[in-house]
Design a protein around this motif. Structure first.
Motif, mmCIF file in Angstrom:
data_model
loop_
_atom_site.group_PDB
_atom_site.id
_atom_site.type_symbol
_atom_site.label_atom_id
_atom_site.label_comp_id
_atom_site.label_asym_id
_atom_site.label_seq_id
_atom_site.Cartn_x
_atom_site.Cartn_y
_atom_site.Cartn_z
ATOM 1 N N ALA A 124 -3.825 -9.630 -1.517
ATOM 2 C CA ALA A 124 -2.728 -9.193 -2.688
ATOM 3 C C ALA A 124 -3.199 -8.016 -3.226
ATOM 4 O O ALA A 124 -2.322 -7.113 -3.869
ATOM 5 N N ARG A 125 -4.537 -7.713 -3.351
ATOM 6 C CA ARG A 125 -4.998 -6.518 -4.269
ATOM 7 C C ARG A 125 -4.997 -5.410 -3.358
ATOM 8 O O ARG A 125 -5.071 -4.298 -3.696
ATOM 9 N N TRP A 155 -2.550 -4.423 -0.902
ATOM 10 C CA TRP A 155 -1.241 -3.627 -0.927
ATOM 11 C C TRP A 155 -0.264 -4.673 -1.538
ATOM 12 O O TRP A 155 -0.250 -5.825 -1.370
ATOM 13 N N LYS A 156 0.477 -4.456 -2.504
ATOM 14 C CA LYS A 156 1.344 -5.040 -3.279
ATOM 15 C C LYS A 156 2.297 -5.771 -2.480
ATOM 16 O O LYS A 156 2.807 -6.919 -2.944
ATOM 17 N N GLU A 178 9.725 -10.968 -8.381
ATOM 18 C CA GLU A 178 9.145 -9.777 -8.939
ATOM 19 C C GLU A 178 8.691 -9.987 -10.416
ATOM 20 O O GLU A 178 7.848 -9.475 -10.635
#
Lengths: 493, 99, 178
Positions: free
Chosen positions: A20-21, A23-24, A99
């Motif tokens: 996850a770090r 690329w979002k 989100e």
């Protein structure tokens, strides 16, 4: 390679916080790809388990010191397909919906763990191992229910956790008694050992504990208190997963494996299940009538629909099992569709209180349309899928001389139609409620997920002969065989 | 005698359940839960011991202990969240949702 | 029946009662830890040394640490008074349940079958070779616990209003941060 069903989601979950770090968007993509992969793997296995065969997979042949034996029959495969299918759409939906919760990496990691746990539970051949995977899915689901960290969510998760742990402790005690008497945990071994090694009273106690435990997991009526809190409070895709899949896997599937495959459905259990099923069916529907919270109404309706499934399973005839399994599949599709729609409505309007909603059909055309399809499906309107499965269950009830229960099932179906139409009228049709003038349709991925599920509801209704022949029938065959092989347990009169 | 052990298994289960049903403090509830878990551990070990086959029962108990730790960790995280939201640990402040 | 085991069982029940009925949470948690330690001794005496080690180190150690740290974090003395009646009703309930318990257990476990001994060579072979899937499940459940705690103890997501407030505060609204 049945192990892939467990290993792949587990590995993805383990790596998720790191990935996850990078690329979002990566968690979203990975989630969808993983679920699509398990779905493909499940579809690939359809031919192997045709006609009720069991497909074994064991590391013994690979010469490893580990013994990982998994087995798949028609029933497991059906559940595997349901899990992958619903989680795929829940993942698609989460792209937009999750989100504003933040911490998507953790979210998908827990989601994948829940899926891994359910897949393991469905594939394992060992009673204690079933408990282990059940807890894997449960631990992930506690955290997911409370994911928003608000008061309601945390409270619901805490209650859910407490009641679940009581249930699983009961299950564990029953397992230890079974182990003391038979010395094995393997489900096929147990089926033979139980008949020779256990006295009738102990079997009765163990069955009662199992019924209570798995009944609580699947939220049958006297044990349902946690569900109307936990399912509405969770984020919408998780509500869809819990109501659509988790209660069926960790409740119904596990219960059926124990009751059918080990104990061979003794008549006393059959009548107990019948009572529980009828209670759930009626009480769930009646309470759902009075609800103003959309998601809460759906949660009660889940209890009611679980009642149908349990009644079908309690009959124990091939037709009853077929109806139950088909309804299991259908309920997964339309209930997750409705929960996703409830989430979409809340996302767009900011409320899920039916008294504050009104006339949003024109503002939310996609959500409104798919919601109508979901309503017709769950209420059993032809040609949608819910109609056929309810019809099969009712025919099976009549065939087995449960005329009264069949009448109750029909009446419940009418009540279901009533409260869902009431919801449609209040929320989607009629005059636009005050304060909702600026409402816009939900983002693309959320709409996509609901459209796909709605299409599935319609296609499931139109092509039901294909589905029953290819997906349901192998499960029916294997469960009928399980009863046939194990049914000479005598519990005493 | 094996029976004596199982009587105590039942007793511990009952004490834990009683705590769970009557306590108002969330941490007390978790303590009740732990007591119930101990009854399960004892039950498995006694089963293995009575059969004279203690390897499988021990493996099972070790797995169960690991699961128990995970559950307690998540439960305590939930308790901390409740405390952040309500400022106390009283079960009666968790009455917003009704069954 | 070994007399020492009986004493251990009685003490186990006694510490369980203390853990339930002591008002002070810290003392209750420590009673629970004592209970675990006694259970570990009992497990050792029941030919289960490996499970005893786990019970001692993980349950008596780790879980107690978790409990104590949460009790310390939440500073709980002043809130959540327990009701009085459970302590008064308990003896009666215990007697009723105890009688049923003794009767039921005696009828169920009057005779228990004897196994054929362990088929595997060692405990390690059983744990890794026979219960391999449980190990996989353990890994998964540990991940579940870790991610669950991480997710639940993360910074609370701001609501829309809080975000607005934060922006106003930052952009030189009425109140300045510094």
């Amino acid at each position: 390679m049945l192990l892939l069903f467990i290993i792949v989601p587990l590995a993805v979950a383990a790596l998720m916080p790191l990935l996850a770090r990078i690329w979002k968007g990566l968690p979203d993509v990975l989630g969808m790809v993983t679920m699509a992969f398990t779905l493909g793997l499940g579809l690939y296995h359809i031919r192997m388990v045709a006609a009720g065969h069991r497909y074994f997979w064991d590391t013994g042949s690979l010469g490893l010191p580990l013994k990982l034996s998994l087995a798949m029959d028609g029933f497991s495969l059906l559940l595997l397909l349901i899990i992958s299918l619903i989680s795929l759409f829940a993942c698609i939906y989460s792209v937009n919906y999750m989100e504003h919760y933040g911490a998507k990496g953790s979210y998908y990691a827990l989601f994948m763990l829940m899926v891994a746990g359910m897949n393991g539970l469905v594939l394992t051949t060992d009673l204690f191992n079933m408990y282990v995977f059940l807890e894997v899915a449960a631990v992930a689901s506690y955290a997911l229910v409370a994911f928003g960290q608000k008061h309601d969510e945390v409270e619901a998760a805490f209650k859910y956790l407490m009641l679940s742990v009581v249930a699983t402790t009961g299950i564990l005690l029953a397992m230890s008694f079974v182990y003391l008497m038979t010395g094995t945990f393997g489900i096929t071994d147990l089926a033979y050992a139980v008949k020779t090694g256990m006295n009738a009273q102990l079997i009765g106690l163990c069955l009662a504990l199992f019924l209570m435990g798995f009944g609580l997991k699947s939220a049958m009526v006297p044990f349902h208190a946690w569900l109307p809190d936990a399912h509405p409070s969770a984020p919408a895709p998780i509500s869809a997963m819990l109501s659509g899949v988790l209660i069926k896997v960790s409740g119904i599937y596990a219960l059926v494996r124990v009751v059918y495959n080990i104990f061979g459905l003794p008549p006393q259990v059959s009548s107990a299940l019948m009572v529980l099923g009828v209670l759930s069916m009626v009480i769930g529907a009646v309470v759902a009538l009075g609800q103003n919270d959309y998601k809460r109404m759906l949660a009660y309706s889940s209890i009611s629909q679980i009642g149908y499934i349990v009644v079908g399973l309690a009959i124990g005839s091939p037709l009853g099992i077929m109806g139950a399994l088909f309804h299991l599949f259908n309920h997964a599709t339309f209930k997750s569709l409705l929960f996703l729609n409830a989430g979409a409505t809340e996302y767009a309007t900011g409320t899920r209180d039916l008294t504050k909603l009104g006339g949003v059909n024109n503002k939310l055309p996609v959500t409104g349309f798919t919601n109508t399809i979901g309503t017709f499906s769950i209420a059993g309107v032809p040609p949608f899928n819910g109609f056929w499965s309810k019809l099969i269950i009712i025919v099976a009830l009549v065939e087995a001389n449960y005329i009264g229960v069949a009448a109750i099932a029909v009446a419940t179906s009418i009540i279901t139609l009533w409260y869902f139409l009431q919801m449609q009228r209040q929320a989607f049709f009629g005059k636009l409620a005050a304060g909702l003038e600026k409402v816009r349709e939900v983002p693309f991925y959320m709409a996509l997920a609901t459209i796909c599920l709605a299409a599935l509801c319609l296609l499931g209704g139109l092509f039901y002969p294909w589905i029953t022949a290819n997906l349901i029938q192998p499960g029916v065959t294997s469960l009928s065989n399980a009863i046939g092989v194990n049914s000479f347990i005598n519990l005493g009169q | 005698m094996v029976v004596t052990y199982f009587i105590f298994v039942g007793l511990l289960f009952f004490i834990g359940l009683y705590c769970l049903l009557t306590s108002r403090n969330l941490i007390k509830l978790l303590i009740g839960l732990e007591i119930m878990a101990k009854s399960a551990v004892l039950s498995f070990i006694v089963a293995g011991w009575a059969r004279g086959e203690n390897f499988v029962s021990q493996s099972v108990v070790i797995t169960f202990i690991v699961i128990e730790v995970s559950i307690v960790a998540v439960a305590l995280a939930l308790v901390i969240n409740v405390y952040k939201n309500t400022g106390n640990l009283d079960i009666r402040s968790l009455a917003k949702l009704k069954g | 029946m070994d007399l020492l085991n009986l004493i251990l069982l009685l003490m186990l029940a006694g510490f369980a009662l203390m853990a339930v009925f002591l008002k002070d949470l810290l003392k209750a948690a420590i009673s629970l830890a004592f209970m675990s330690s006694l259970l570990a001794v009992l497990l050792y005496r029941l030919d289960s040394p490996f499970a005893a080690v786990f019970e001692l180190s993980v349950v008596a150690g780790l879980i107690t640490v978790l409990f104590v740290s949460v009790i310390a974090l939440t500073k709980e003395e002043e809130t959540a008074k327990e009701a009085r009646w459970p302590a008064y009703v308990f003896p009666l309930a215990l007697v009723v349940f105890g009688l049923i318990d003794i009767k039921v257990m005696q009828s169920l476990f009057a005779t228990t079958p004897q196994g054929f001994g362990n088929p595997e060579a060692s405990f390690g072979a059983t744990l890794w070779g026979v219960r391999s899937l449980d190990i996989l499940g353990q890994i998964a459940v540990i991940f579940g616990g870790v991610f669950g705690v991480l997710a639940l103890l993360r910074e609370k997501p701001l609501t829309a209003k809080q975000k607005e407030d934060a922006i106003i505060a930052k952009d030189g609204g009425k109140e300045k941060l510094w």
